[in-house]
Design a protein around this motif. Structure first.
Motif, PDB file in Angstrom:
ATOM      1  N   ARG A   2      47.370  28.730  23.062  1.00 15.11           N
ATOM      2  CA  ARG A   2      48.468  28.551  24.014  1.00 15.11           C
ATOM      3  C   ARG A   2      48.093  29.117  25.388  1.00 15.11           C
ATOM      4  O   ARG A   2      48.447  28.555  26.421  1.00 15.11           O
ATOM      5  CB  ARG A   2      49.730  29.228  23.509  1.00 15.11           C
ATOM      6  N   LYS A   3      47.373  30.247  25.381  1.00 15.83           N
ATOM      7  CA  LYS A   3      46.959  30.838  26.658  1.00 15.83           C
ATOM      8  C   LYS A   3      45.977  29.926  27.386  1.00 15.83           C
ATOM      9  O   LYS A   3      46.021  29.802  28.609  1.00 15.83           O
ATOM     10  CB  LYS A   3      46.333  32.213  26.428  1.00 15.83           C
ATOM     11  N   LEU A   4      45.093  29.278  26.622  1.00 21.23           N
ATOM     12  CA  LEU A   4      44.138  28.362  27.222  1.00 21.23           C
ATOM     13  C   LEU A   4      44.861  27.153  27.831  1.00 21.23           C
ATOM     14  O   LEU A   4      44.538  26.720  28.935  1.00 21.23           O
ATOM     15  CB  LEU A   4      43.115  27.892  26.179  1.00 21.23           C
ATOM     16  N   THR A   5      45.849  26.644  27.135  1.00 19.15           N
ATOM     17  CA  THR A   5      46.626  25.515  27.649  1.00 19.15           C
ATOM     18  C   THR A   5      47.367  25.917  28.916  1.00 19.15           C
ATOM     19  O   THR A   5      47.395  25.162  29.898  1.00 19.15           O
ATOM     20  CB  THR A   5      47.626  25.033  26.587  1.00 19.15           C
ATOM     21  N   LEU A   6      47.946  27.102  28.917  1.00 19.49           N
ATOM     22  CA  LEU A   6      48.641  27.590  30.109  1.00 19.49           C
ATOM     23  C   LEU A   6      47.672  27.773  31.265  1.00 19.49           C
ATOM     24  O   LEU A   6      47.963  27.402  32.409  1.00 19.49           O
ATOM     25  CB  LEU A   6      49.356  28.910  29.794  1.00 19.49           C
ATOM     26  N   LEU A   7      46.497  28.319  30.986  1.00 20.66           N
ATOM     27  CA  LEU A   7      45.485  28.523  32.023  1.00 20.66           C
ATOM     28  C   LEU A   7      45.041  27.191  32.610  1.00 20.66           C
ATOM     29  O   LEU A   7      44.933  27.039  33.831  1.00 20.66           O
ATOM     30  CB  LEU A   7      44.289  29.286  31.456  1.00 20.66           C
ATOM     31  N   ALA A   9      46.698  24.455  32.659  1.00 26.82           N
ATOM     32  CA  ALA A   9      47.823  23.830  33.359  1.00 26.82           C
ATOM     33  C   ALA A   9      48.016  24.443  34.746  1.00 26.82           C
ATOM     34  O   ALA A   9      48.402  23.756  35.696  1.00 26.82           O
ATOM     35  CB  ALA A   9      49.091  23.970  32.542  1.00 26.82           C
ATOM     36  N   LEU A  10      47.747  25.733  34.892  1.00 25.04           N
ATOM     37  CA  LEU A  10      47.951  26.416  36.169  1.00 25.04           C
ATOM     38  C   LEU A  10      46.719  26.419  37.070  1.00 25.04           C
ATOM     39  O   LEU A  10      46.821  26.726  38.250  1.00 25.04           O
ATOM     40  CB  LEU A  10      48.401  27.854  35.915  1.00 25.04           C
TER      41      LEU A  10
END
Length: 57
Positions: A2-7, A9-10
């Motif tokens: 999830r952190k990788l997806t958030l990273l 995305a941002l």
């Protein structure tokens, strides 16, 4: 994960460049003119040395 997806995305938002601002030309100082003249003389001297070396062959 999830952190990788958030990273990912941002990341594009952080990588956006600022708008281009044209530089304002500044007056050339006397010191800059001196160093430019010195560099020009050094270039002419180097070209003369190269011409002399090449002419010997």
């Amino acid at each position: 994960m999830r952190k990788l997806t958030l990273l990912l995305a941002l990341a594009p938002a952080a990588a956006q460049a600022a708008s281009f601002e044209r530089p304002i030309p500044q007056a050339q100082s006397a010191t800059a003119e001196f160093w430019f003249a010195l560099a020009a003389l050094a270039l002419v001297a180097a070209l003369a040395v190269v011409a002399r070396v090449v002419a010997r062959r």
